[in-house]
Design a protein around this motif. Structure first.
Motif, PDB file in Angstrom:
ATOM      1  N   UNK A   1      -6.246  26.630 -11.946  1.00 15.68           N
ATOM      2  CA  UNK A   1      -5.631  27.832 -11.394  1.00 15.68           C
ATOM      3  C   UNK A   1      -5.094  28.672 -12.541  1.00 15.68           C
ATOM      4  N   UNK A   2      -5.471  29.934 -12.557  1.00 20.85           N
ATOM      5  CA  UNK A   2      -4.981  30.867 -13.559  1.00 20.85           C
ATOM      6  C   UNK A   2      -4.125  31.927 -12.874  1.00 20.85           C
ATOM      7  N   UNK A   3      -3.134  32.407 -13.594  1.00 18.75           N
ATOM      8  CA  UNK A   3      -2.233  33.433 -13.075  1.00 18.75           C
ATOM      9  C   UNK A   3      -2.566  34.754 -13.760  1.00 18.75           C
ATOM     10  N   UNK A   4      -2.848  35.786 -12.971  1.00 26.35           N
ATOM     11  CA  UNK A   4      -3.072  37.121 -13.529  1.00 26.35           C
ATOM     12  C   UNK A   4      -1.700  37.676 -13.909  1.00 26.35           C
ATOM     13  N   UNK A   5      -1.487  37.832 -15.212  1.00 24.00           N
ATOM     14  CA  UNK A   5      -0.161  38.151 -15.742  1.00 24.00           C
ATOM     15  C   UNK A   5       0.428  39.427 -15.129  1.00 24.00           C
ATOM     16  N   UNK A   6      -0.285  40.531 -15.190  1.00 27.98           N
ATOM     17  CA  UNK A   6       0.244  41.809 -14.679  1.00 27.98           C
ATOM     18  C   UNK A   6       0.475  41.751 -13.166  1.00 27.98           C
ATOM     19  N   UNK A   7      -0.462  41.172 -12.434  1.00 30.78           N
ATOM     20  CA  UNK A   7      -0.321  41.079 -10.978  1.00 30.78           C
ATOM     21  C   UNK A   7       0.884  40.219 -10.606  1.00 30.78           C
ATOM     22  N   UNK A   8       1.106  39.133 -11.350  1.00 29.54           N
ATOM     23  CA  UNK A   8       2.251  38.277 -11.074  1.00 29.54           C
ATOM     24  C   UNK A   8       3.552  38.984 -11.436  1.00 29.54           C
TER      25      UNK A   8
ATOM     26  N   UNK B   1      -2.617  38.501 -22.948  1.00 30.61           N
ATOM     27  CA  UNK B   1      -3.642  37.831 -22.163  1.00 30.61           C
ATOM     28  C   UNK B   1      -3.705  38.396 -20.747  1.00 30.61           C
ATOM     29  N   UNK B   2      -4.907  38.460 -20.199  1.00 29.98           N
ATOM     30  CA  UNK B   2      -5.102  38.911 -18.825  1.00 29.98           C
ATOM     31  C   UNK B   2      -4.687  37.824 -17.848  1.00 29.98           C
ATOM     32  N   UNK B   3      -5.108  36.577 -18.123  1.00 27.32           N
ATOM     33  CA  UNK B   3      -4.735  35.448 -17.279  1.00 27.32           C
ATOM     34  C   UNK B   3      -4.022  34.394 -18.115  1.00 27.32           C
ATOM     35  N   UNK B   4      -3.137  33.661 -17.455  1.00 24.54           N
ATOM     36  CA  UNK B   4      -2.379  32.595 -18.098  1.00 24.54           C
ATOM     37  C   UNK B   4      -2.607  31.299 -17.337  1.00 24.54           C
ATOM     38  N   UNK B   5      -2.647  30.196 -18.073  1.00 22.11           N
ATOM     39  CA  UNK B   5      -2.672  28.900 -17.408  1.00 22.11           C
ATOM     40  C   UNK B   5      -1.291  28.680 -16.790  1.00 22.11           C
ATOM     41  N   UNK B   6      -1.178  27.685 -15.928  1.00 26.02           N
ATOM     42  CA  UNK B   6       0.116  27.375 -15.317  1.00 26.02           C
ATOM     43  C   UNK B   6       1.146  27.074 -16.404  1.00 26.02           C
ATOM     44  N   UNK B   7       0.747  26.342 -17.418  1.00 30.84           N
ATOM     45  CA  UNK B   7       1.649  25.987 -18.515  1.00 30.84           C
ATOM     46  C   UNK B   7       2.117  27.226 -19.280  1.00 30.84           C
ATOM     47  N   UNK B   8       1.178  28.115 -19.607  1.00 30.27           N
ATOM     48  CA  UNK B   8       1.530  29.357 -20.311  1.00 30.27           C
ATOM     49  C   UNK B   8       2.423  30.237 -19.455  1.00 30.27           C
ATOM     50  N   UNK B   9       2.080  30.358 -18.169  1.00 31.36           N
ATOM     51  CA  UNK B   9       2.867  31.191 -17.261  1.00 31.36           C
ATOM     52  C   UNK B   9       4.276  30.631 -17.110  1.00 31.36           C
TER      53      UNK B   9
ATOM     54  N   UNK C   1       6.611  24.608 -13.792  1.00 36.23           N
ATOM     55  CA  UNK C   1       5.197  24.467 -13.432  1.00 36.23           C
ATOM     56  C   UNK C   1       5.012  24.098 -11.966  1.00 36.23           C
ATOM     57  N   UNK C   2       5.859  23.215 -11.431  1.00 37.63           N
ATOM     58  CA  UNK C   2       5.753  22.850 -10.008  1.00 37.63           C
ATOM     59  C   UNK C   2       5.956  24.075  -9.121  1.00 37.63           C
ATOM     60  N   UNK C   3       6.951  24.877  -9.468  1.00 37.80           N
ATOM     61  CA  UNK C   3       7.256  26.087  -8.694  1.00 37.80           C
ATOM     62  C   UNK C   3       6.077  27.065  -8.759  1.00 37.80           C
ATOM     63  N   UNK C   4       5.488  27.232  -9.943  1.00 33.20           N
ATOM     64  CA  UNK C   4       4.345  28.133 -10.084  1.00 33.20           C
ATOM     65  C   UNK C   4       3.155  27.651  -9.263  1.00 33.20           C
TER      66      UNK C   4
END
Length: 64
Positions: free
Chosen positions: A47-54, A8-16, A24-27
């Motif tokens: 809020x989505x997290x860009x997996x590669x960038x993160x 995935x390109x982006x992940x939800x907070x839960x997935x990340x 999740x709080x830390x993210x």
């Protein structure tokens, strides 16, 4: 059939949280504090997290 989490390109907070083994709080706090680092994406209120960038951010960081 969904896309595997590691593709995935982006992940939800839960997935990340599951993928990176970070709470999740830390993210959410990291997403707020480092919003200008380019690893977050806002989709409305979500809020989505860009997996590669993160991953790149974590590789440059020694502590979170």
């Amino acid at each position: 059939i969904g896309v595997p989490i590691w593709e995935k390109f982006t992940l939800t907070i839960s997935e990340a949280s599951q993928y990176f083994n970070i709470g999740e709080k830390k993210l959410r706090r990291l997403a707020e504090d480092y919003s200008d680092n380019g690893f977050t994406l806002q989709n409305g209120k979500k809020t989505l997290i860009k997996r590669k960038s993160f991953e790149d951010f974590l590789n440059k960081t020694s502590a979170i």
